[in-house]
Scaffold this motif. Structure first.
Motif, mmCIF file in Angstrom:
data_model
loop_
_atom_site.group_PDB
_atom_site.id
_atom_site.type_symbol
_atom_site.label_atom_id
_atom_site.label_comp_id
_atom_site.label_asym_id
_atom_site.label_seq_id
_atom_site.Cartn_x
_atom_site.Cartn_y
_atom_site.Cartn_z
ATOM 1 N N ARG A 104 23.382 9.542 13.794
ATOM 2 C CA ARG A 104 23.144 9.629 11.759
ATOM 3 C C ARG A 104 24.314 9.582 10.520
ATOM 4 O O ARG A 104 24.937 10.108 10.876
ATOM 5 N N GLY A 105 23.745 8.851 9.905
ATOM 6 C CA GLY A 105 24.067 8.679 8.609
ATOM 7 C C GLY A 105 25.367 8.174 8.607
ATOM 8 O O GLY A 105 26.600 8.132 8.174
ATOM 9 N N ILE A 125 22.647 6.175 26.146
ATOM 10 C CA ILE A 125 21.936 5.374 24.316
ATOM 11 C C ILE A 125 20.683 5.855 24.315
ATOM 12 O O ILE A 125 20.011 5.372 24.995
ATOM 13 N N PHE A 126 20.247 6.514 23.670
ATOM 14 C CA PHE A 126 18.806 6.917 23.545
ATOM 15 C C PHE A 126 17.871 5.899 22.315
ATOM 16 O O PHE A 126 18.601 5.269 21.912
ATOM 17 N N GLY A 127 17.028 6.150 23.100
ATOM 18 C CA GLY A 127 15.682 4.771 22.854
ATOM 19 C C GLY A 127 16.748 3.991 21.720
ATOM 20 O O GLY A 127 17.318 3.135 22.465
ATOM 21 N N GLN A 128 16.166 3.831 20.456
ATOM 22 C CA GLN A 128 16.803 2.377 19.693
ATOM 23 C C GLN A 128 17.793 2.522 18.438
ATOM 24 O O GLN A 128 17.666 2.145 17.206
ATOM 25 N N THR A 129 18.898 3.554 19.672
ATOM 26 C CA THR A 129 19.783 4.015 18.237
ATOM 27 C C THR A 129 20.680 2.918 18.077
ATOM 28 O O THR A 129 21.702 2.931 16.993
ATOM 29 N N VAL A 130 21.055 2.396 19.008
ATOM 30 C CA VAL A 130 22.162 0.726 18.585
ATOM 31 C C VAL A 130 21.388 -0.170 18.947
ATOM 32 O O VAL A 130 20.547 -0.059 19.705
ATOM 33 N N ARG A 131 21.186 -0.831 17.989
ATOM 34 C CA ARG A 131 20.651 -2.534 17.815
ATOM 35 C C ARG A 131 21.299 -3.642 19.226
ATOM 36 O O ARG A 131 21.699 -2.971 20.162
ATOM 37 N N GLN A 191 10.718 4.394 16.333
ATOM 38 C CA GLN A 191 11.501 5.588 16.381
ATOM 39 C C GLN A 191 11.364 5.615 18.300
ATOM 40 O O GLN A 191 10.195 6.176 18.471
ATOM 41 N N GLY A 192 12.119 5.301 19.038
ATOM 42 C CA GLY A 192 12.524 5.926 20.463
ATOM 43 C C GLY A 192 11.196 5.235 21.485
ATOM 44 O O GLY A 192 10.585 3.847 21.398
ATOM 45 N N ASP A 193 10.418 5.556 21.967
ATOM 46 C CA ASP A 193 9.418 5.553 22.949
ATOM 47 C C ASP A 193 7.970 5.831 22.348
ATOM 48 O O ASP A 193 6.743 6.049 23.062
ATOM 49 N N ILE A 194 7.637 5.846 20.710
ATOM 50 C CA ILE A 194 6.745 7.110 20.678
ATOM 51 C C ILE A 194 5.907 6.068 19.991
ATOM 52 O O ILE A 194 4.666 6.378 20.133
#
Lengths: 342, 342
Positions: A104-105, A125-131, A191-194
């Motif tokens: 974040r940021g 690694i969480f969801g789409q945190t990283v490309r 975001q993520g799996d939403i």
DNA sequence: CGTGAGGGTGTAAGCGCTTCCACTCATCCC
DNA sequence: GGGATGAGTGGAAGCGCTTACACCCTCACG
């Protein structure tokens, strides 16, 4: 006592015990045979010198860090904290330290992740945190990888996610049972799996002859929900009627929406119903209490830690994918329902 | 591309660039002179080989980890998560990784802390998470140390805490202004800096001729508060009358107490007022909204990170101690007050 | 034109550990 | 009784980097 600044090295222990460093190492790690008497002498020297093997030395020589990484898109809010809790607990039990990174940021995320990769034996690694390309690069380098809260699979990485499709359908069905027809969806789907949830809800609505609305993007915070709530509940933001139920991507957004509704003088669920997702602590204590889908956040972290450990130890080399069941929690914010009141 | 498994080493870069590893190191770290042309060749080789210096190598040789530790008593609840957020953010900005350790439920805490000490350049420890003698041992070994949320000072360590005494007095005074006289204090005082609050409240009560009650110990969770709440609100748990206000050690406990009160059919604040501490998200959304003392949790973490950095970089060698101001947040759970309503 | 001052570079010595390999003895068995 | 066995140990080679230190070479200056 006079253990002033620097800690003793294996050489000093060896000298004090009158053996070679190889023997000290063997005695301490239990690898290879060591005579009982020798071992005892070594242990005494260790005791006296308050020797703690240097992690750097150990890691450099053994090629293992005994540490796991975990990359969050953000650390605010209860969701990530709970996942971390479950993760750290299991990792610690397995003898691994946990290095956290919140993107974040931060600007140079790929660099941060690469640096992290140099400090750990594996990472989550969480969801789409990283490309995706960076994830692929990390995975290709042979680093054990577990993705959390991701809908799709990633080559060479485990996936641990909580169930979304079925529970979203259950939620939608429940809300339809209340008689709501004019749905609004709060929270973007990047975001993520939403997006899984939106898709599933959309399908159920379509089955009932309702055109699924487009999810409105917002920040996944109380403030973000508040801002979006004001917009969705304003009389003139679009031609159609005011939504009679707002399905939110997570509980924080829902709490913000409730705030916005109250400010507009709307009663919940009388004028508009609101639902969240996650079942964070505040959901239970909110006014009205929030209907939501409970996500086993700690378990998510715990399972990720275990999956990662398997990958690291080579117990398993084919990526696995597990989906953890969730639970619909019906509370007051979606209205009283004949079935639930029974 | 063919960067199969192991990452390239400095030797391969050196060979490809046709220079020695010393030059590669100098070119990369900017230490010592390197001809522009040479640097360029090195950088190209680095690029082509996707070279990332091994942290272990760097750390072992340079004697620095570029990592900070932080030791929590627990990771559940919003308080610790927020502190971690602030801490990680600043540490990351300062180029340091963060290793977290939660001692909750772990047996060999001293060993875990010592292991952590071997991985970091400095660490932050929460209140009484770790036995004083172990803290002293770590501090004596020359490890930069910052204590968070501790009332008393620790030899050789910085302290970052939020203001307790004055805000507790303000809270007590406010409650007295409501007319409450029969106080109960929920939460033991062996944890962190909470005894400061009880002491301060006790003093204010004494000044008003009220004998300060003994704080009732409980777990610092919603469940713990619920259990204690049931006990405190049971008609016959002690001879005296039912308390008319329950001051809780933190918001989670307060939320639990509210649950217990509701279950007993008591109205809040009509029958009994309840206050918390921290101002977590749920406090604002609770029913009734919780009167509490806002603690700058992120700031606590952020300041700890900065203080630690100063210690590590030797900017400062005398321990400093900082107290961060807090803010009384009056909401509905303590009753409407003439002054606040103006 | 000789000399000293650096710029630019390589060599090699660590940093603290693990582990392969070689070696020494007892011990055991035929 | 002799060789095979294996427990017990030390030597030394790394692991991947940083950084003295020594060296060479190019200039600028007197």
């Amino acid at each position: 006592m006079a253990n002033s600044d620097e800690s003793a090295t294996i050489y000093e222990v060896a000298q004090r015990a009158g053996v070679s460093i190889a023997t000290v190492s063997r005695a301490l790690r239990g690898t290879g045979p060591v005579a009982a008497k020798t071992r005892e002498r070594v242990l005494r020297a260790v005791e006296e010198l308050r020797f703690t093997p240097s992690r750097l030395g150990v890691s450099l020589a053994s090629g293992r860090h005994a540490a796991n990484g975990i990359v969050f898109p953000d650390l605010s809010g209860p969701y990530f904290a709970e996942v971390l809790l479950g993760y750290e607990e299991v990792a610690s039990e397995l003898g691994r330290s946990v290095i956290v990174l919140s993107t974040r940021g931060r600007a140079a995320v790929p660099d941060l992740v690469r640096d992290l990769a140099g400090r750990v034996d594996g990472m989550v690694i969480f969801g789409q945190t990283v490309r995706d390309e960076v994830v692929a690069e990390i995975a290709a380098s042979g680093m054990p990888l577990v993705m959390i809260a991701r809908g799709d699979a990633v080559a060479g990485a485990d996936v641990v996610a909580s169930e979304n499709t079925e529970s979203a359908a259950r939620l939608a069905t429940h809300l339809l049972g209340h008689g709501y027809r004019n749905f609004a969806l709060a929270g973007g789907h990047d975001q993520g799996d939403i997006s899984q949830r939106w898709t599933s809800i959309g399908r159920v609505l379509a089955e009932h002859g309702i055109t699924p609305p487009e999810p409105s993007p917002c920040e996944f915070t109380v403030d973000g929900g508040y801002a979006l709530g004001r917009y969705l509940l304003s009389a003139h933001h679009h031609s159609g009627p005011r939504p009679d139920v707002i399905v939110c991507a997570d509980d924080q957004v829902a709490l913000g929406v409730i705030l916005a509704a109250e400010e507009r003088g709307l009663s919940i669920p009388g004028d508009v119903a609101v639902t969240g997702w996650d079942d964070i602590m505040a959901a239970r204590h909110a006014r009205p209490a929030l209907t939501t889908v409970r996500q086993p956040m700690r378990d998510l972290g715990a399972r990720a830690a275990r999956a990662l450990d398997e990958l690291i130890n080579g117990v398993r080399d084919t990526p696995s994918s597990q989906v953890i069941p969730t639970e619909l929690v019906v509370r007051a914010s979606c209205g009283s329902h004949p079935l639930e009141e029974a």
